[in-house]
Motif scaffolding. Structure first.
Motif, mmCIF file in Angstrom:
data_model
loop_
_atom_site.group_PDB
_atom_site.id
_atom_site.type_symbol
_atom_site.label_atom_id
_atom_site.label_comp_id
_atom_site.label_asym_id
_atom_site.label_seq_id
_atom_site.Cartn_x
_atom_site.Cartn_y
_atom_site.Cartn_z
ATOM 1 N N ALA A 130 0.807 -1.229 0.000
ATOM 2 C CA ALA A 130 0.000 0.000 0.000
ATOM 3 C C ALA A 130 0.840 1.278 0.000
ATOM 4 C CB ALA A 130 -0.967 -0.009 1.186
ATOM 5 N N PRO A 131 1.882 1.406 0.830
ATOM 6 C CA PRO A 131 2.671 2.644 0.817
ATOM 7 C C PRO A 131 3.392 2.893 -0.510
ATOM 8 C CG PRO A 131 3.042 1.433 2.855
ATOM 9 C CD PRO A 131 2.306 0.514 1.939
ATOM 10 N N ALA A 132 3.647 1.828 -1.275
ATOM 11 C CA ALA A 132 4.350 1.980 -2.545
ATOM 12 C C ALA A 132 3.418 2.355 -3.685
ATOM 13 C CB ALA A 132 5.082 0.681 -2.888
ATOM 14 N N MET A 133 2.107 2.244 -3.469
ATOM 15 C CA MET A 133 1.126 2.538 -4.517
ATOM 16 C C MET A 133 0.357 3.810 -4.151
ATOM 17 S SD MET A 133 -0.295 -1.323 -5.349
ATOM 18 C CE MET A 133 -1.366 -0.724 -6.670
ATOM 19 N N HIS A 134 0.918 4.942 -4.467
ATOM 20 C CA HIS A 134 0.323 6.222 -4.089
ATOM 21 C C HIS A 134 -1.037 6.422 -4.765
ATOM 22 C CE1 HIS A 134 4.032 7.299 -2.140
ATOM 23 N NE2 HIS A 134 4.715 7.057 -3.247
ATOM 24 N N GLY A 135 -2.039 6.712 -3.942
ATOM 25 C CA GLY A 135 -3.373 6.978 -4.465
ATOM 26 C C GLY A 135 -4.112 5.744 -4.935
ATOM 27 N N THR A 137 -6.442 2.432 -5.017
ATOM 28 C CA THR A 137 -7.662 1.966 -4.360
ATOM 29 C C THR A 137 -7.431 0.540 -3.852
ATOM 30 O OG1 THR A 137 -8.590 0.975 -6.359
ATOM 31 C CG2 THR A 137 -9.028 3.340 -5.974
ATOM 32 N N PRO A 138 -8.287 0.054 -2.955
ATOM 33 C CA PRO A 138 -8.169 -1.347 -2.527
ATOM 34 C C PRO A 138 -8.217 -2.315 -3.703
ATOM 35 C CG PRO A 138 -9.589 -0.172 -1.026
ATOM 36 C CD PRO A 138 -9.289 0.778 -2.147
ATOM 37 N N GLY A 171 -4.312 11.413 3.493
ATOM 38 C CA GLY A 171 -5.131 11.629 2.304
ATOM 39 C C GLY A 171 -5.499 10.286 1.699
ATOM 40 N N SER A 172 -5.099 10.062 0.448
ATOM 41 C CA SER A 172 -5.373 8.790 -0.210
ATOM 42 C C SER A 172 -4.161 7.867 -0.178
ATOM 43 C CB SER A 172 -5.790 9.029 -1.670
ATOM 44 O OG SER A 172 -4.762 9.702 -2.371
ATOM 45 N N ASP A 173 -3.095 8.290 0.521
ATOM 46 C CA ASP A 173 -1.872 7.498 0.598
ATOM 47 C C ASP A 173 -1.720 6.861 1.975
ATOM 48 O OD1 ASP A 173 -1.237 8.184 -1.979
ATOM 49 O OD2 ASP A 173 0.128 9.804 -1.408
ATOM 50 N N TYR A 174 -0.861 5.845 2.024
ATOM 51 C CA TYR A 174 -0.551 5.162 3.278
ATOM 52 C C TYR A 174 0.958 5.145 3.490
ATOM 53 C CZ TYR A 174 -5.353 3.361 3.153
ATOM 54 O OH TYR A 174 -6.720 3.263 3.122
ATOM 55 N N GLU A 175 1.352 5.172 4.722
ATOM 56 C CA GLU A 175 2.764 5.011 5.050
ATOM 57 C C GLU A 175 2.895 4.115 6.283
ATOM 58 O OE1 GLU A 175 4.370 8.596 7.575
ATOM 59 O OE2 GLU A 175 3.246 9.401 5.857
ATOM 60 N N GLN A 176 3.995 3.387 6.319
ATOM 61 C CA GLN A 176 4.215 2.491 7.445
ATOM 62 C C GLN A 176 4.618 3.279 8.685
ATOM 63 O OE1 GLN A 176 6.931 -0.716 6.785
ATOM 64 N NE2 GLN A 176 5.743 -1.627 5.142
ATOM 65 N N SER A 177 4.160 2.801 9.835
ATOM 66 C CA SER A 177 4.590 3.371 11.102
ATOM 67 C C SER A 177 5.714 2.504 11.669
ATOM 68 C CB SER A 177 3.420 3.401 12.099
ATOM 69 O OG SER A 177 3.074 2.080 12.472
ATOM 70 N N ASP A 178 6.278 2.934 12.767
ATOM 71 C CA ASP A 178 7.343 2.159 13.411
ATOM 72 C C ASP A 178 6.788 1.096 14.353
ATOM 73 O OD1 ASP A 178 9.327 3.627 12.149
ATOM 74 O OD2 ASP A 178 9.366 5.149 13.730
ATOM 75 N N LYS A 179 5.457 1.047 14.469
ATOM 76 C CA LYS A 179 4.851 0.103 15.409
ATOM 77 C C LYS A 179 4.945 -1.325 14.894
ATOM 78 C CE LYS A 179 0.556 -1.002 17.868
ATOM 79 N NZ LYS A 179 -0.835 -0.613 18.153
ATOM 80 N N HIS A 180 5.185 -2.253 15.814
ATOM 81 C CA HIS A 180 5.190 -3.669 15.485
ATOM 82 C C HIS A 180 4.314 -4.406 16.494
ATOM 83 C CE1 HIS A 180 8.411 -3.354 12.497
ATOM 84 N NE2 HIS A 180 8.972 -2.487 13.321
#
Length: 277
Positions: A130-135, A137-138, A171-180
């Motif tokens: 998901a973070p690599a595919m900007h904008g 959709t599922p 927005g419509s993008d996702y990024e990874q958090s540091d949480k595990h």
């Protein structure tokens, strides 16, 4: 007492209930057993000690004797199912039922989020993709997955990981958090074994699905001592960490890969004879 959803072991819940009642009154195992409809005055004591078990009807009677009702009674019954399950599939089904009961009643299970994440291949793959595919959709993300997954399943995965803090939405993008997510309870190996089975099946399919230029399969068959086995495990772990660092420093994600480090016996040890297997 702690809320019932903080328990996975029904025997521990019963013991804590008894200890709490005993602390506040002259409660006895005889009284507890009688309230649950058992003629033996020590039957529930033996259950808590793991020397006998509850039947489905017994679980309902004991739950009622502990003043459980509604979803808490159902949760206790599923805990008994989980405690008596003999296979990973049975344990997984019982635990998923416990998770669903807790979710529907806005309660939280210890390690429940970690279990949901690790029980299926979908969450780890979507978290990387998901973070690599900007904008995207599922539906777009689902089409990029080699294994069958629907847009709805991807959407559920995204919502779950945003809620648990594994992904951040901008927005419509996702990024990874540091949480595990890490689970410490006995149920976590059940989820991990489920994922390992899925990934092992995918690896087998990949032999024919992808050309050698897009996948790598190598292997060694070797005889080793118990001491050498431990040394090899250390080398594999060090290798895994070095590869993880390469992936973390990657400038771009073009595809999501899975690395299975598999090192397993093909023969029994010397202390195993034909009848002892």
């Amino acid at each position: 007492m702690k809320p019932i959803t903080e328990y996975q072991d029904y025997r521990l819940y019963m013991q804590d209930y008894y200890d709490e009642k005993k602390r506040l009154s002259a409660f006895s195992w005889r009284e507890f057993s009688h309230a649950a409809g058992f003629s033996s005055p020590t039957y529930l004591k033996l259950v808590c000690e793991g020397k006998t078990r509850l039947s489905p009807a017994g679980a309902t009677n004991v739950g009622s004797a502990m003043n459980l009702a509604g979803f808490e009674l159902k949760y206790f019954e599923r805990m008994v199912d989980y405690g008596h399950a003999k296979t990973d599939h049975e344990k997984k089904m019982a635990y998923e039922s416990m998770l669903e009961l807790a979710k529907n009643n806005k309660a939280k299970i210890v390690d429940g989020e970690a279990f949901r994440y690790f029980e299926s291949w979908v969450h780890p793959v979507v978290r990387e993709l998901a973070p690599a595919m900007h904008g995207a959709t599922p539906g777009d993300i689902a089409k990029r997955c080699c294994q069958g997954v629907t847009a709805g399943e991807v959407r559920e995965s995204l919502d779950f990981m945003v809620k648990t803090g594994l992904l951040k939405k901008n927005g419509s993008d996702y990024e990874q958090s540091d949480k595990h997510l890490k689970g410490s309870s006995e149920v976590m190996p059940v989820a991990l074994r489920s994922m390992h089975r899925e990934m092992a099946d995918f690896a087998k399919e990949a032999i024919d699905k992808f050309p050698p230029s897009e996948r790598n399969f190598t292997g060694l068959t070797m005889g080793v001592s118990a001491e050498d086995y431990k040394l090899i495990l250390k080398e594999l772990e060090a290798c895994r960490k070095r590869i993880a660092q390469i992936a973390l420093q990657s400038k771009a994600v073009e595809r999501v890969y899975r690395l299975n480090l598999q090192f397993f016996p093909l023969t029994w040890g010397e202390d195993k004879d034909e009848e002892g297997r």
